[in-house]
Scaffold this active site. Structure first.
Site, PDB file in Angstrom:
ATOM      1  N   ARG A 152       0.929  -1.305  -0.139  1.00  0.00           N
ATOM      2  CA  ARG A 152       0.190  -0.128  -0.425  1.00  0.00           C
ATOM      3  C   ARG A 152       0.525   1.019  -0.187  1.00  0.00           C
ATOM      4  O   ARG A 152       0.690   2.519   0.258  1.00  0.00           O
ATOM      5  CB  ARG A 152      -1.164   0.056   1.101  1.00  0.00           C
ATOM      6  CG  ARG A 152      -1.726  -0.779   1.972  1.00  0.00           C
ATOM      7  CD  ARG A 152      -2.553  -1.863   0.430  1.00  0.00           C
ATOM      8  NE  ARG A 152      -3.195  -2.596  -0.007  1.00  0.00           N
ATOM      9  CZ  ARG A 152      -3.986  -3.757  -0.363  1.00  0.00           C
ATOM     10  NH1 ARG A 152      -3.831  -2.775  -1.977  1.00  0.00           N
ATOM     11  NH2 ARG A 152      -3.967  -4.693  -0.529  1.00  0.00           N
ATOM     12  N   ASN A 193       2.859  -7.898   7.718  1.00  0.00           N
ATOM     13  CA  ASN A 193       3.188  -8.780   7.007  1.00  0.00           C
ATOM     14  C   ASN A 193       4.688  -9.509   7.189  1.00  0.00           C
ATOM     15  O   ASN A 193       5.427  -8.933   6.198  1.00  0.00           O
ATOM     16  CB  ASN A 193       2.179  -8.969   5.771  1.00  0.00           C
ATOM     17  CG  ASN A 193       1.491  -8.331   5.965  1.00  0.00           C
ATOM     18  OD1 ASN A 193       0.223  -9.055   7.056  1.00  0.00           O
ATOM     19  ND2 ASN A 193       0.326  -7.886   4.724  1.00  0.00           N
ATOM     20  N   GLU A 277      -5.533 -12.024   8.085  1.00  0.00           N
ATOM     21  CA  GLU A 277      -5.205 -12.227   7.121  1.00  0.00           C
ATOM     22  C   GLU A 277      -4.511 -12.729   6.281  1.00  0.00           C
ATOM     23  O   GLU A 277      -3.539 -12.864   5.725  1.00  0.00           O
ATOM     24  CB  GLU A 277      -4.739 -10.690   6.539  1.00  0.00           C
ATOM     25  CG  GLU A 277      -6.682  -9.811   6.444  1.00  0.00           C
ATOM     26  CD  GLU A 277      -5.743  -8.336   5.246  1.00  0.00           C
ATOM     27  OE1 GLU A 277      -4.802  -8.102   5.691  1.00  0.00           O
ATOM     28  OE2 GLU A 277      -6.340  -7.895   5.521  1.00  0.00           O
ATOM     29  N   ARG A 310      -1.776  -5.910  17.443  1.00  0.00           N
ATOM     30  CA  ARG A 310      -2.941  -5.243  16.726  1.00  0.00           C
ATOM     31  C   ARG A 310      -4.152  -5.938  16.615  1.00  0.00           C
ATOM     32  O   ARG A 310      -4.207  -7.405  16.551  1.00  0.00           O
ATOM     33  CB  ARG A 310      -3.332  -5.286  15.135  1.00  0.00           C
ATOM     34  CG  ARG A 310      -1.374  -4.216  15.005  1.00  0.00           C
ATOM     35  CD  ARG A 310      -0.945  -4.883  12.890  1.00  0.00           C
ATOM     36  NE  ARG A 310      -1.011  -3.792  12.805  1.00  0.00           N
ATOM     37  CZ  ARG A 310      -2.696  -3.484  11.707  1.00  0.00           C
ATOM     38  NH1 ARG A 310      -2.037  -4.603  10.437  1.00  0.00           N
ATOM     39  NH2 ARG A 310      -2.860  -2.640  10.792  1.00  0.00           N
ATOM     40  N   ARG A 327     -18.215  -8.868  10.047  1.00  0.00           N
ATOM     41  CA  ARG A 327     -16.940  -7.895   9.269  1.00  0.00           C
ATOM     42  C   ARG A 327     -16.460  -6.927  10.849  1.00  0.00           C
ATOM     43  O   ARG A 327     -15.401  -7.042  11.722  1.00  0.00           O
ATOM     44  CB  ARG A 327     -15.726  -7.900   8.431  1.00  0.00           C
ATOM     45  CG  ARG A 327     -14.952  -7.135   8.796  1.00  0.00           C
ATOM     46  CD  ARG A 327     -13.569  -7.232   7.392  1.00  0.00           C
ATOM     47  NE  ARG A 327     -12.508  -6.391   7.767  1.00  0.00           N
ATOM     48  CZ  ARG A 327     -12.276  -6.148   6.997  1.00  0.00           C
ATOM     49  NH1 ARG A 327     -12.615  -6.770   4.641  1.00  0.00           N
ATOM     50  NH2 ARG A 327     -10.849  -5.201   6.339  1.00  0.00           N
ATOM     51  N   LYS A 351      -7.204  -0.071  15.070  1.00  0.00           N
ATOM     52  CA  LYS A 351      -7.730   1.073  13.497  1.00  0.00           C
ATOM     53  C   LYS A 351      -8.838   1.326  14.245  1.00  0.00           C
ATOM     54  O   LYS A 351      -9.608   1.132  14.903  1.00  0.00           O
ATOM     55  CB  LYS A 351      -8.195  -0.093  12.782  1.00  0.00           C
ATOM     56  CG  LYS A 351      -6.634  -0.819  11.917  1.00  0.00           C
ATOM     57  CD  LYS A 351      -6.999  -1.603  10.357  1.00  0.00           C
ATOM     58  CE  LYS A 351      -6.333  -1.797   9.995  1.00  0.00           C
ATOM     59  NZ  LYS A 351      -6.458  -2.368   8.302  1.00  0.00           N
ATOM     60  N   ASP A 356     -12.280  -0.864   8.302  1.00  0.00           N
ATOM     61  CA  ASP A 356     -10.371  -0.847   7.483  1.00  0.00           C
ATOM     62  C   ASP A 356     -10.280   0.669   6.562  1.00  0.00           C
ATOM     63  O   ASP A 356     -10.062   0.146   5.067  1.00  0.00           O
ATOM     64  CB  ASP A 356     -10.457  -1.484   6.331  1.00  0.00           C
ATOM     65  CG  ASP A 356      -9.574  -2.214   5.682  1.00  0.00           C
ATOM     66  OD1 ASP A 356      -8.022  -1.534   6.967  1.00  0.00           O
ATOM     67  OD2 ASP A 356      -8.988  -3.222   5.067  1.00  0.00           O
ATOM     68  N   GLU A 378      -5.097   3.290  15.630  1.00  0.00           N
ATOM     69  CA  GLU A 378      -4.363   3.148  14.558  1.00  0.00           C
ATOM     70  C   GLU A 378      -5.095   4.021  13.365  1.00  0.00           C
ATOM     71  O   GLU A 378      -6.471   3.703  13.212  1.00  0.00           O
ATOM     72  CB  GLU A 378      -4.463   1.514  14.195  1.00  0.00           C
ATOM     73  CG  GLU A 378      -3.766   1.739  12.506  1.00  0.00           C
ATOM     74  CD  GLU A 378      -2.834   0.372  12.304  1.00  0.00           C
ATOM     75  OE1 GLU A 378      -3.043  -0.434  12.993  1.00  0.00           O
ATOM     76  OE2 GLU A 378      -3.005  -0.480  11.117  1.00  0.00           O
ATOM     77  N   GLU A 384      -4.703   4.645   1.419  1.00  0.00           N
ATOM     78  CA  GLU A 384      -4.588   3.138   0.461  1.00  0.00           C
ATOM     79  C   GLU A 384      -6.523   3.569   0.071  1.00  0.00           C
ATOM     80  O   GLU A 384      -6.874   2.916  -1.384  1.00  0.00           O
ATOM     81  CB  GLU A 384      -4.960   1.861   1.548  1.00  0.00           C
ATOM     82  CG  GLU A 384      -5.528   1.091   0.783  1.00  0.00           C
ATOM     83  CD  GLU A 384      -5.111   0.118   2.497  1.00  0.00           C
ATOM     84  OE1 GLU A 384      -4.938  -0.487   3.329  1.00  0.00           O
ATOM     85  OE2 GLU A 384      -5.726  -1.919   1.385  1.00  0.00           O
ATOM     86  N   TRP A 532     -14.378 -11.188   1.744  1.00  0.00           N
ATOM     87  CA  TRP A 532     -13.970 -10.674   2.648  1.00  0.00           C
ATOM     88  C   TRP A 532     -14.288  -9.064   3.430  1.00  0.00           C
ATOM     89  O   TRP A 532     -14.103  -8.645   4.180  1.00  0.00           O
ATOM     90  CB  TRP A 532     -12.889  -9.232   1.556  1.00  0.00           C
ATOM     91  CG  TRP A 532     -11.963  -9.692   1.156  1.00  0.00           C
ATOM     92  CD1 TRP A 532     -12.038 -10.198  -0.441  1.00  0.00           C
ATOM     93  CD2 TRP A 532     -10.904  -9.761   1.245  1.00  0.00           C
ATOM     94  NE1 TRP A 532     -10.739 -10.750  -0.893  1.00  0.00           N
ATOM     95  CE2 TRP A 532     -10.091 -10.989   0.445  1.00  0.00           C
ATOM     96  CE3 TRP A 532     -10.121 -10.079   2.963  1.00  0.00           C
ATOM     97  CZ2 TRP A 532      -8.713 -11.524   0.479  1.00  0.00           C
ATOM     98  CZ3 TRP A 532      -8.511 -10.210   3.134  1.00  0.00           C
ATOM     99  CH2 TRP A 532      -8.029 -10.856   1.529  1.00  0.00           C
TER     100      TRP A 532
END
Ligand code: GCW
Length: 669
Positions: A152, A193, A277, A310, A327, A351, A356, A378, A384, A532
């Site tokens: 991103r 990641n 993820e 996180r 979600r 977050k 997201d 966050e 993004e 998702w």
């Protein structure tokens, strides 16, 4: 290619009231951070004012209270009774500017603040500023990969890594200067990641360069952090499990951390994305998030390390037909039962919204609900989902709204800003983090105006009482100078940009509707039949996700009165209506317009706003450096095209679904 220094690109000022102060700088205590402060003041004096500074060391016995005997100049004075935690005071009296602070970081921040005042043309006579940082931790999270790519990332490649090597270059120091100048005190350099080579960052393999990087950061009051791989005991240690309760796993981490902190003594700790993820985590072994985090916390505790864990944990293999799994509920459902179960050196990083980083989301219901757990907010300045630094989207107004949200967790001091600053629950390990928007581009952020988000995040994290307008103006004056027409136009563009982006993209809080994977440009059904958990549920009668009691019940994860506020259609804030409720196209909003008419109108309006932004920018030709003018102009022309694409696809989609005409008869396809 040499890069610019963004808001620290000093231009010689024709005039500065009080420039004489900069002829002499007196410093009492010499250490690496005050060294940086002195360096910055001298550099500012030379480049902004054309002054060569003399630096004078004060004796240890120097008594700052007997100031009448001292000469004119700037005094950097440690003061054990002065502002703490990076706070500082700047006072001018009788030709002397005294910057005082309990810690050297404060002297550094005070010096940068003084330079900002010079850049902004503020008279230094009689200056009197006391600043205390609101948030203990003010961090940037870089999603940089070791091959040099950035997840991103929209402004070139990584300047931390290239071809599996760690880079320690001139740019490392310039990055530290920029970052520290706005008060950021922690940086995670690698992607959350963590795979392959990045897993090895904790081993001796990269120790030398990471140690040097940590030292450069330390000079600027910044701590280095790394993201780690929860499965490292298996991938590096050859163990058969990464179960946090297994003795051999705990022992492995303890040994490894001993080595890691020996190699990189300035390391602050780790950021962890687990069970998210596809990343490994404690859930694989039937353990909780707390068991996972606490195991690591124990391993880093002897070295003063912290674990930032996180909360972005959700099922990313959902069946789109399933209307019960939500979600938005996920982080709440995983973490709420664990409130109070985390070690003191664990911080949960949440977050801002339950999904997201969409252009509009409600605030995560974990804020206010979690009372006995260290927390960090966050946000994402990498755009993004908000135009990827090809569109202007100044996000500070969004962050202000998030920080100002009343959770009702207490009678007073109940906002997100209160919680993450530590005020609400007396937490010490807490603060704000932003997913960074920088890269190797010569202007650091791809879009020149995106630097306002980097600058702005730092300034806001330090002082959450600053308004989005004040921050825009500061950034603009530091970057482009104080010409009134320039400041007016650029601030106007910045402040119009987030609302405009919201208008021409997805309506009323529904989010998504963009191209899958790359997340750029419109694609209404792009995620509708995917795994998702991101659906809009539009049909021929209406649109929205029912998250009230009859739906997924997400509204009930908020504290009262917010739970009822979101539950009831009449009181649900309209900008979030479709986030919380499925609504018919014919529903009348408070404006008197139907929902479908609102969708049409706002999409036409959003593009008109971009036209205005382009016009404002065109008026700046000749008033700002040509290279910058052209670079931004190109991006804004693209933004105009792309926003029209959004408008036309969204409007056509809903016209075709609903069969309801635009009352104003405009072109819909
Ligand atoms: O928004 C998603 C991004 C992923 C990212 C993830 C996260 C780093 O699309 O690229 O992974 O969030 O926040 O972990």
């Amino acid at each position: 290619m040499k890069y610019s220094m963004a808001w620290l690109s000093y231009r010689r000022l024709p005039f500065c009231e009080g420039k004489e102060y900069f002829r002499k700088i007196y410093v009492q205590e010499e250490n690496e951070i005050t060294g940086s402060a002195v360096y910055e003041l001298c550099r500012g004096a030379k480049e902004l004012l054309g002054i060569k500074t003399v630096v004078i060391k004060l004796p240890e016995t120097f008594d700052q209270d007997k100031r009448e005997k001292t000469e004119e100049g700037i005094y950097l004075l440690p003061d054990s009774k002065g502002p703490v935690g990076g706070g500082y005071r700047i006072v001018e009296e009788n030709g002397r500017i005294r910057i005082t602070a309990a810690e050297p970081e404060g002297l550094l921040y005070g010096s940068f603040d003084l330079i900002r005042q010079v850049q902004r043309g503020v008279s230094l006579r009689g200056i009197n500023r006391l600043k205390l940082p609101d948030n203990p931790l003010r961090m940037l999270n870089h999603w940089d990969n070791m091959d040099g790519s950035i997840e991103r990332g929209y402004s070139g490649n990584s300047f931390f890594f290239r071809n599996d090597r760690v880079l320690v270059e001139e740019r490392t120091e310039d990055y530290a200067r920029l970052t520290a100048s706005v008060g950021i005190n922690g940086v995670v350099i690698n992607n959350v990641n963590v795979t392959e080579k990045a897993t090895r960052l904790i081993t001796g393999e990269y120790a030398d360069s990471l140690k040097r990087m940590g030292e450069i950061f330390s000079k600027y009051g910044i701590r280095l952090y790394l993201s780690l791989n929860f499965a490292a005991p298996m991938e590096l240690g050859g163990l058969e499990t990464a179960d946090p309760e297994a003795e051999e796993v705990r022992a492995w981490w303890q040994e490894q951390m001993k080595e890691t902190f020996r190699n990189i003594p300035s390391l602050g700790g780790f950021l962890v994305k687990a069970d998210s993820e596809g990343r490994p985590g404690p859930l694989t072994y039937g353990r909780t998030q707390a068991q996972g985090a606490n195991m690591l916390a124990e391993a880093v505790r002897p070295y003063g390390g912290i674990i930032i864990w996180r909360c972005f944990v959700y099922n990313c293999t959902q069946d789109w037909r399933d209307r019960k799994t939500d979600r938005a509920r996920s982080a709440y459902d995983y973490f709420m039962p664990l409130d109070g179960k985390f070690e003191e050196n664990v911080i949960l990083q949440i977050k801002n919204g339950p999904m997201d980083f969409q252009v509009r989301e409600p605030v995560s219901s974990l804020f206010g609900s979690l009372k006995n757990t260290n927390q960090m907010l966050e946000v994402q300045i990498a755009q993004e989902y908000t135009g990827q630094q090809r569109h202007v989207c100044y996000l500070i107004p969004q962050f202000k709204e998030i920080l100002g949200f009343h959770t009702h967790c207490r009678e007073e001091e109940d906002t997100v800003a209160d919680i993450v600053s530590g005020r609400s629950f007396s937490h010490k390990n807490c603060g704000m983090a932003a997913v960074a928007n920088t890269g190797s581009d010569s202007n650091w952020t791809g879009h020149d105006l995106a630097a306002a988000n980097w600058f702005g995040f730092g300034r806001l994290a330090f002082d959450t009482s600053l308004s989005a307008e004040e921050i825009a103006r500061e950034w603009c004056e530091c970057t482009f100078g104080t010409d009134k027409a320039v400041v007016y136009a650029i601030c106007k563009i910045l402040l119009m940009s987030w609302p405009a982006y919201e208008k021409y993209t997805s309506p009323l809080g529904i989010g998504w509707m963009l191209s899958p994977n790359n997340h750029y440009g419109p694609n209404v059904d792009g995620y509708e039949y995917d795994r998702w958990g991101t659906y809009h549920r539009a049909d021929h009668l209406g649109i929205g996700v029912e998250r009230g009691k009859t739906g997924t019940g997400f509204t009930q994860t908020y504290l009262e009165p917010n739970a009822s506020l979101y539950e009831e259609i009449e009181t649900c804030p309209e900008e979030l209506l479709l986030f919380f409720h499925y609504m018919p196209y014919t529903y009348r909003l408070k404006s008197g317009k139907t929902l479908i008419q609102h969708i049409y109108d706002s999409h036409f309006e959003g593009v008109e706003d971009v036209e205005k932004m382009v016009n404002l920018w065109e008026g700046l030709k000749g008033k700002i450096p040509d290279e910058v003018f052209k670079r931004v102009k190109l991006r804004m022309d693209h933004q105009l095209d792309n926003s029209a694409e959004w408008r036309d696809q969204i409007n056509s989609y809903f016209y075709r679904k609903s069969f309801i005409m635009d009352e104003k008869g405009r072109k819909i396809y």
